[in-house]
Design a protein around this motif. Structure first.
Motif, PDB file in Angstrom:
ATOM      1  N   PHE A 102       0.826  -1.207   0.000  1.00 31.82           N
ATOM      2  CA  PHE A 102       0.000   0.000   0.000  1.00 31.82           C
ATOM      3  C   PHE A 102       0.862   1.259   0.000  1.00 31.82           C
ATOM      4  O   PHE A 102       0.513   2.249  -0.644  1.00 31.82           O
ATOM      5  N   LYS A 103       1.979   1.251   0.709  1.00 31.73           N
ATOM      6  CA  LYS A 103       2.868   2.417   0.688  1.00 31.73           C
ATOM      7  C   LYS A 103       3.438   2.652  -0.703  1.00 31.73           C
ATOM      8  O   LYS A 103       3.598   3.803  -1.132  1.00 31.73           O
ATOM      9  N   CYS A 104       3.749   1.570  -1.408  1.00 31.05           N
ATOM     10  CA  CYS A 104       4.197   1.709  -2.802  1.00 31.05           C
ATOM     11  C   CYS A 104       3.090   2.303  -3.662  1.00 31.05           C
ATOM     12  O   CYS A 104       3.342   3.187  -4.495  1.00 31.05           O
ATOM     13  N   PHE A 105       1.863   1.827  -3.472  1.00 33.85           N
ATOM     14  CA  PHE A 105       0.702   2.385  -4.191  1.00 33.85           C
ATOM     15  C   PHE A 105       0.524   3.862  -3.889  1.00 33.85           C
ATOM     16  O   PHE A 105       0.296   4.679  -4.783  1.00 33.85           O
ATOM     17  N   LEU A 106       0.661   4.234  -2.604  1.00 33.32           N
ATOM     18  CA  LEU A 106       0.507   5.633  -2.214  1.00 33.32           C
ATOM     19  C   LEU A 106       1.607   6.506  -2.811  1.00 33.32           C
ATOM     20  O   LEU A 106       1.375   7.668  -3.164  1.00 33.32           O
ATOM     21  N   VAL A 441       9.467  11.723  -0.233  1.00 33.31           N
ATOM     22  CA  VAL A 441       8.535  10.686   0.226  1.00 33.31           C
ATOM     23  C   VAL A 441       8.272   9.677  -0.889  1.00 33.31           C
ATOM     24  O   VAL A 441       8.284   8.456  -0.663  1.00 33.31           O
ATOM     25  N   VAL A 442       8.067  10.161  -2.111  1.00 31.58           N
ATOM     26  CA  VAL A 442       7.781   9.281  -3.248  1.00 31.58           C
ATOM     27  C   VAL A 442       8.953   8.348  -3.519  1.00 31.58           C
ATOM     28  O   VAL A 442       8.788   7.123  -3.672  1.00 31.58           O
ATOM     29  N   CYS A 443      10.153   8.893  -3.592  1.00 29.86           N
ATOM     30  CA  CYS A 443      11.325   8.065  -3.888  1.00 29.86           C
ATOM     31  C   CYS A 443      11.550   7.016  -2.798  1.00 29.86           C
ATOM     32  O   CYS A 443      11.910   5.863  -3.090  1.00 29.86           O
ATOM     33  N   HIS A 444      11.340   7.397  -1.550  1.00 29.75           N
ATOM     34  CA  HIS A 444      11.520   6.424  -0.463  1.00 29.75           C
ATOM     35  C   HIS A 444      10.497   5.305  -0.552  1.00 29.75           C
ATOM     36  O   HIS A 444      10.844   4.113  -0.418  1.00 29.75           O
ATOM     37  N   TYR A 445       9.235   5.624  -0.787  1.00 30.45           N
ATOM     38  CA  TYR A 445       8.202   4.596  -0.853  1.00 30.45           C
ATOM     39  C   TYR A 445       8.394   3.670  -2.059  1.00 30.45           C
ATOM     40  O   TYR A 445       8.235   2.448  -1.950  1.00 30.45           O
ATOM     41  N   LEU A 446       8.723   4.222  -3.217  1.00 37.86           N
ATOM     42  CA  LEU A 446       8.838   3.391  -4.420  1.00 37.86           C
ATOM     43  C   LEU A 446      10.125   2.572  -4.418  1.00 37.86           C
ATOM     44  O   LEU A 446      10.134   1.437  -4.905  1.00 37.86           O
ATOM     45  N   GLU A 447      11.206   3.142  -3.908  1.00 34.12           N
ATOM     46  CA  GLU A 447      12.474   2.396  -3.907  1.00 34.12           C
ATOM     47  C   GLU A 447      12.537   1.373  -2.785  1.00 34.12           C
ATOM     48  O   GLU A 447      13.142   0.313  -2.938  1.00 34.12           O
ATOM     49  N   THR A 448      11.901   1.671  -1.646  1.00 33.25           N
ATOM     50  CA  THR A 448      11.966   0.761  -0.497  1.00 33.25           C
ATOM     51  C   THR A 448      10.883  -0.311  -0.550  1.00 33.25           C
ATOM     52  O   THR A 448      11.148  -1.482  -0.240  1.00 33.25           O
TER      53      THR A 448
END
Length: 515
Positions: A102-106, A441-448
């Motif tokens: 869900f964090k990746c989706f967000l 925030v976006v880079c952290h969620y998508l990369e992690t």
């Protein structure tokens, strides 16, 4: 001014054998005659919060993601994941959504606010003009569509039939608790409306002429002067569960906000609002609770205050004002600026007067105009909700859903991201702007939390640019490392066209590039 009165009807013996419950009636206000006199209001400003937050509150939380997860913590994420999986199971779909996914989706939702494409599926296209490597490497397109179509924050089998926003109520309640918990130490709070764009059909959809967002849902918001939203509620028309309804719709909302703020952080505050909310009865009620208030007021909300009329003040020079005070600590001032404005206050008076710069059409130059102190207080602290609206609208997510609750649901995520940035500005020694905060925030969620596609999974072949294929310019055939199928004869080849990025024999180049 007015005071509440119980206006229930007298008991009448019923002729029917079945006793009917008495109809619920709105409590009316008993009219109280006030004596107004021309005098200034002398009052000490309120002290604000009784207990200030500790200075080391954010010493361990420096990254934008960690501040955002003060609002979207594990409890909130688990609520969204739980009800999304429950809704998918009711439709016979095995969603299997996890908190990490869900964090990746967000992250993709937040990215669409500053990288906008006409269709959201274009993020996953292989064509070089729109392909996004970060998105396509983090989540597959069909998986994103499945999560978005099943996103829920409440159980459909346990909805309140009276509450029109019961599908969003669990999330709104939890976010209100967290937004109120981390409110910066402020004394002045503004209260205003916030429009969320929506163009579909729904009973709560509003149309407000002259607004930047004319169609959409209306939210009532309480905020600090810099734009931190600490309390918000959707407007849904008449609600039987509304508190303080005897004071009217607008005043009851201000009183609910003041009670929520005082319960979370005991203290005495100063509230600022516009003429939709202001009345003498509201000022009296807030004063009895220990608060102060200032707001523009409509003519029919100040009953027979002996002020100069708008027409008379308009004929006088700019900066002229007239004022009256009642016996309970409320002052009403009418001031002539570009137009005549009337302001009522229980926490600011006329003095000290200040000078403001205005352009004179008659003299063709800027002049100095007198301004009462209560007007200055209103202008200084009123724009908090508008600032939050401006910040959110700059990078509003371009991905939209067809369901009615998609817009207010995404607004909740945008709101907490904006609030996290406000905290970052308040407590960080070297703050970044909102765009950089959002990108981190976006880079952290998508990369992690991203999950790259498994090897061997291929999508549909993408369309090539036909115009550049036949232009006859710079079509160079180069050697490639492995054998692939020729785009013309479909046999194996170790050569490719560097411009078209397709495998191609040298002997097939002329035929392939000729229309």
């Amino acid at each position: 001014s007015y005071a509440p009165k119980d206006d229930s009807p007298d008991e009448v013996p019923s002729t029917s054998s079945v006793q009917q419950p008495p109809p619920s009636r709105r409590r009316k206000m008993t009219k109280i005659v006030c004596k107004w006199k021309k005098a200034d209001l002398t009052v000490q400003p309120v002290a604000g919060r009784v207990t200030a937050p500790p200075n080391d509150f954010f010493t361990e939380m420096r990254t934008p993601t960690e501040i955002l997860e003060l609002f979207l913590d594990d409890e909130v994420i688990e609520l969204i994941v739980k009800y999304s999986n429950l809704y998918a199971d009711s439709k016979g779909v095995h969603l299997g959504l996890t908190s990490s996914e869900f964090k990746c989706f967000l992250g993709i939702i937040f990215l669409s606010g500053y990288v906008s494409v006409p269709r959201r599926r274009m993020f996953w296209e292989q064509r070089t003009d729109v392909h996004n490597v970060l998105v396509s490497a983090a989540m597959r397109r069909d998986r994103f569509e499945t999560i978005f179509s099943n996103l829920h924050v409440a159980d459909n089998a346990d909805l309140d039939p009276v509450d029109k926003f019961s599908k969003l109520r669990p999330l709104i309640s939890k976010l209100n608790e967290r937004c109120m918990k981390f409110v910066p130490n402020e004394t002045y709070f503004s209260f205003d409306e916030f429009m969320v764009p929506y163009f579909g059909r729904h009973g709560c959809k509003q149309f407000i002429r002259g607004k930047p967002i004319r169609f959409g849902y209306k939210f009532w918001c309480g905020a600090t002067c810099l734009g931190y939203i600490c309390w918000f509620q959707p407007y849904q028309g008449k609600n039987p569960n509304t508190k303080h309804e005897e004071y009217g719709v607008g005043a009851s909302l201000v009183l609910q906000f003041s009670e929520a703020l005082t319960e979370a952080h005991p203290g005495r505050y100063h509230f600022v609002f516009n003429n939709f909310f202001t009345s003498i009865a509201l000022l009296d009620k807030l004063s009895s609770m220990g608060h102060q208030a200032t707001g523009t007021v409509r003519k029919d909300h100040i009953d027979k205050v002996p002020l100069e009329s708008d027409v008379a003040l308009k004929k006088k020079e700019r900066g002229t004002f007239d004022y009256r005070i009642d016996g309970k600590g409320n002052i009403v001032c009418r001031w002539n600026d570009n137009s005549v404005v009337t302001v009522a206050s229980s926490g600011a008076g006329i003095h000290p007067l200040c000078l403001v710069s205005r352009y004179s059409q008659k003299l063709k130059k800027k002049i100095q105009v007198q301004q009462p102190n209560m007007i200055k207080v209103y202008n200084q602290f009123m724009g908090g909700v508008d600032r939050a609206d401006e910040n959110i609208d700059k990078y509003r997510a371009s991905i939209r859903g067809k369901k009615w609750y998609s817009s207010p649901l995404l607004f909740c995520f945008e709101l907490v991201l904006q609030n996290a940035w406000q905290l970052h500005k308040t407590y960080d020694e070297k703050p970044v702007d909102f765009l950089e905060f959002r990108r981190r925030v976006v880079c952290h969620y998508l990369e992690t939390h991203g999950h790259p596609p498994e090897p061997g999974q291929k999508g549909r072949p993408q369309k090539r640019n036909i115009d550049s294929r036949y232009d006859g310019i710079n079509h160079v055939i180069v050697k490639q490392g492995k054998q692939t199928r020729c785009a013309e004869c479909h046999k194996n080849t170790t050569f490719r066209c560097e411009k078209c990025d397709v495998a191609l024999h040298v002997k097939c180049s002329v035929e392939y590039h000729t229309e």
